[in-house]
Design a protein around this motif. Structure first.
Motif, PDB file in Angstrom:
ATOM      1  N   ALA A 173       0.826  -1.204   0.000  1.00 58.59           N
ATOM      2  CA  ALA A 173       0.000   0.000   0.000  1.00 58.59           C
ATOM      3  C   ALA A 173       0.862   1.256   0.000  1.00 58.59           C
ATOM      4  N   ALA A 174       1.948   1.237   0.790  1.00 60.74           N
ATOM      5  CA  ALA A 174       2.852   2.385   0.854  1.00 60.74           C
ATOM      6  C   ALA A 174       3.529   2.627  -0.489  1.00 60.74           C
ATOM      7  N   ALA A 175       3.900   1.554  -1.197  1.00 61.48           N
ATOM      8  CA  ALA A 175       4.532   1.706  -2.510  1.00 61.48           C
ATOM      9  C   ALA A 175       3.566   2.348  -3.508  1.00 61.48           C
ATOM     10  N   ALA A 176       2.296   1.943  -3.458  1.00 62.60           N
ATOM     11  CA  ALA A 176       1.305   2.541  -4.345  1.00 62.60           C
ATOM     12  C   ALA A 176       1.096   4.016  -4.003  1.00 62.60           C
ATOM     13  N   LEU A 177       1.125   4.346  -2.713  1.00 60.78           N
ATOM     14  CA  LEU A 177       0.992   5.740  -2.302  1.00 60.78           C
ATOM     15  C   LEU A 177       2.194   6.556  -2.766  1.00 60.78           C
ATOM     16  N   ALA A 178       3.390   5.997  -2.641  1.00 60.40           N
ATOM     17  CA  ALA A 178       4.602   6.711  -3.058  1.00 60.40           C
ATOM     18  C   ALA A 178       4.597   6.995  -4.554  1.00 60.40           C
ATOM     19  N   ALA A 179       3.881   6.173  -5.319  1.00 61.43           N
ATOM     20  CA  ALA A 179       3.826   6.360  -6.766  1.00 61.43           C
ATOM     21  C   ALA A 179       2.796   7.407  -7.197  1.00 61.43           C
ATOM     22  N   MET A 180       1.997   7.902  -6.263  1.00 61.42           N
ATOM     23  CA  MET A 180       1.006   8.920  -6.604  1.00 61.42           C
ATOM     24  C   MET A 180       1.725  10.219  -6.984  1.00 61.42           C
ATOM     25  N   PRO A 181       1.467  10.764  -8.159  1.00 62.19           N
ATOM     26  CA  PRO A 181       2.182  11.970  -8.588  1.00 62.19           C
ATOM     27  C   PRO A 181       1.812  13.194  -7.759  1.00 62.19           C
ATOM     28  N   SER A 182       2.799  13.931  -7.331  1.00 58.74           N
ATOM     29  CA  SER A 182       2.588  15.140  -6.536  1.00 58.74           C
ATOM     30  C   SER A 182       2.177  16.300  -7.436  1.00 58.74           C
ATOM     31  N   GLY A 183       1.296  17.162  -6.910  1.00 59.79           N
ATOM     32  CA  GLY A 183       0.907  18.362  -7.620  1.00 59.79           C
ATOM     33  C   GLY A 183      -0.317  18.219  -8.494  1.00 59.79           C
ATOM     34  N   ARG A 184      -0.787  17.001  -8.728  1.00 64.23           N
ATOM     35  CA  ARG A 184      -1.934  16.802  -9.610  1.00 64.23           C
ATOM     36  C   ARG A 184      -3.252  16.714  -8.866  1.00 64.23           C
ATOM     37  N   VAL A 185      -3.190  16.461  -7.543  1.00 65.31           N
ATOM     38  CA  VAL A 185      -4.414  16.210  -6.786  1.00 65.31           C
ATOM     39  C   VAL A 185      -4.457  17.083  -5.541  1.00 65.31           C
TER      40      VAL A 185
END
Length: 255
Positions: A173-185
């Motif tokens: 779950a943490a790996a999927a969160l880390a892959a969330m692009p910053s600045g888009r949401v």
């Protein structure tokens, strides 16, 4: 009516039959003075979709397990059912249940919606533990709720386990969160009440400036607001995002 171990409020929780995450995470998330009673929702249907819809549509029967216990709110700890049933069916059922019980009825999906609204987020990111069909249903649900799903990051499902979602690790779950692009949401939700999310939220409570929540995290926050009579607010929710109170309990529990 005062309950010895719940002087601030007692929450009735409905949990899917094989879920291994709801009760442990709630045990960490509840602040002092809040307690819960748990009941399991069951279905003999052969597919995940059919079972999820059973859970939602048998909500009155499941809630009857609490009899006359003095619960101050009913928490439905399952999001997949909301995604497949859709917004109109979920809203209608919640309204009927609240009229019948005379207490707030909070689905996990509605709790996440309230969290998004508390921080004024309209452009959201989703962390999904689901297969493609349920991820698509989740995206459609949030779009129907008026949100722009700007990014979706997927967790790795565990094949060959007793349940591919409930067996997912916090590291995944943490790996999927880390892959969330910053600045888009403007806010991020980790979906599913079976995916362990408390460690990942403590490790990364914000993606850029976007607060991170999960179905369990938001449901606990919203249930506490309901049983204490506190209006859902930005500052209180962000304190939950930062792990104030529950973060120390998580670290103690996990050693």
């Amino acid at each position: 009516m005062t309950v010895e171990y719940a002087p601030r409020g007692l929450v009735g929780v409905l949990t899917p039959q094989a879920n291994t995450t709801v009760e442990p995470e709630f045990a960490i998330l509840w602040p002092p003075g809040i307690a819960m009673l748990n009941a399991r929702m069951t279905s003999t249907k052969p597919t995940i979709v059919a079972r999820l819809l059973d859970y939602l549509r048998d909500l009155p029967g499941a809630a009857a397990q609490f009899a006359n216990a003095p619960i101050g709110a009913l928490a439905f700890a399952c999001t997949g059912a909301s995604y497949y049933a859709g917004v109109a069916e979920e809203d209608a059922l919640v309204a009927r249940m609240q009229d019948a019980l005379g207490i707030p009825v909070i689905t996990a999906a509605l709790a996440v919606r309230d969290a998004f609204q508390a921080v004024g987020a309209t452009r959201i990111g989703l962390i999904s533990p689901y297969p493609d069909d349920l991820t698509d249903a989740a995206t459609a649900y949030w779009t129907a709720r008026g949100f722009d799903v700007a990014a979706v990051s997927r967790g790795a499902m565990v094949d060959g386990s007793f349940h591919p979602i409930y067996a997912m690790t916090a590291a995944g779950a943490a790996a999927a969160l880390a892959a969330m692009p910053s600045g888009r949401v403007q806010a991020v939700a980790m979906l599913g009440t079976g995916m362990p999310t408390l460690g990942p939220i403590l490790g990364q409570p914000f993606v850029g400036d976007a607060p991170v929540t999960s179905c369990m995290h938001a449901l606990a926050w919203r249930s506490v607001c309901a049983v204490t009579g506190q209006a859902p607010g930005r500052d209180d929710f962000l304190a939950w995002v930062r792990g104030e109170g529950w973060g120390a309990r998580y670290r103690e529990r996990m050693g």
